[in-house]
Design an enzyme around this catalytic site. Structure first.
Site, PDB file in Angstrom:
ATOM      1  N   THR A 279       0.857  -1.186   0.000  1.00 25.76           N
ATOM      2  CA  THR A 279       0.000   0.000   0.000  1.00 25.76           C
ATOM      3  C   THR A 279       0.891   1.232   0.000  1.00 25.76           C
ATOM      4  OG1 THR A 279      -1.867   1.071   1.126  1.00 25.76           O
ATOM      5  CG2 THR A 279      -0.114   0.255   2.508  1.00 25.76           C
ATOM      6  N   THR A 280       0.294   2.383  -0.224  1.00 23.87           N
ATOM      7  CA  THR A 280       0.995   3.654  -0.051  1.00 23.87           C
ATOM      8  C   THR A 280       0.038   4.647   0.581  1.00 23.87           C
ATOM      9  OG1 THR A 280       2.322   3.261  -2.043  1.00 23.87           O
ATOM     10  CG2 THR A 280       2.316   5.488  -1.145  1.00 23.87           C
TER      11      THR A 280
END
Length: 268
Positions: free
Chosen positions: A55-56
């Site tokens: 994820t970011t």
């Protein structure tokens, strides 16, 4: 005359009368694996079933509030499970939390935090501070440390002291800062964020910085993607600014040469 009241005592307090089978709460026993190195076997088994997360998420504080930006891709190792995960948890109208790690862990415990914040407001007649909310979450996660939770979250909000941003993880760590990025694409997001960050950014510039940082992270990190969602937290609470498909952002930031040629031909 003395009355014998021992019959009213629970079984555990009556000498010679306690029998686990009778009361029905005997400690469960499980057969252990037939291995010589039990600790090594458990560690190896945990590594085999440990999920890979991707994820970011990012957040930063500036003069006019806090910007939170996230992607929307959920992965299970190399498998893309979803492109439409909402990775911003709206705790209350003035607090936001982000998701990185296990989706179920983040959603459950941040919704639990929302309940605790509401109870605090009802008991004290005032809204909880961002520092207080992050401390509640850190205390809760610390009590479950080592039990398999996977959480790396940011708590953002605006209280009486101004805009605040905290990082909290499943080990019970809690840090206050101006810039954070969490997830597999965080190193790429930090590159853009550190290059473009200033305290005196305008709201529009800050929103674009968060959006561009998420886009570049999704371009380089295969576990990040979907949409780039941007939130702004101000004195009156949070607002969702945008949610842009990262593929469209790519052609917005880097239009192809063919498109330029076609536009030139049309103009001619």
């Amino acid at each position: 005359m003395r009355i014998d009241m021992s019959l009213m005592d629970p079984p555990s307090l009556q000498p010679g009368r306690f029998d686990e089978a009778d009361v029905g709460f005997a400690a469960p026993s499980f057969p252990l694996p037939a291995v010589k190195d039990l600790d090594g076997f458990q560690n190896a088994a945990m590594e085999m079933v440990k999920p890979a997360h991707g994820t970011t998420t990012l957040g930063f504080v500036f003069e006019h509030g806090v910007i939170i930006a996230v992607d929307s891709r959920a992965t299970m190792g190399p498998y893309i499970a979803s492109q439409t995960v909402k990775k911003v948890i709206e705790i209350n109208p003035h607090l936001l939390g982000t998701m990185a790690g296990g989706a179920a862990d983040c959603q459950f415990w941040q919704r639990n935090l929302g309940k605790q914040c509401r109870l605090h407001e009802l008991e004290n007649g005032r809204r909880i501070s961002v520092a207080g909310a992050s401390k509640l979450l850190a205390n809760t996660l610390f009590s479950y440390r080592g039990m398999g939770l996977s959480i790396g979250t940011m708590i953002a909000g605006w209280d009486e002291t101004g805009p605040k941003l905290f990082y909290v993880d499943s080990e019970g760590s809690r840090l206050e800062g101006r810039r954070f990025s969490v997830g597999s694409g965080s190193t790429y997001a930090y590159g853009v964020l550190d290059a473009g960050y200033r305290w005196d950014l305008s709201v529009e510039e800050a929103e674009e910085l968060g959006r561009r940082a998420i886009y570049h992270a999704t371009f380089r990190d295969s576990a990040s993607g979907g949409t780039a969602s941007v939130y702004h937290v101000g004195p009156q609470g949070w607002t969702k600014v945008s949610g842009d498909d990262v593929n469209e952002l790519h052609y917005k930031y880097y239009p192809s040469k063919e498109e330029g040629k076609e536009e030139a031909m049309v103009d001619a």
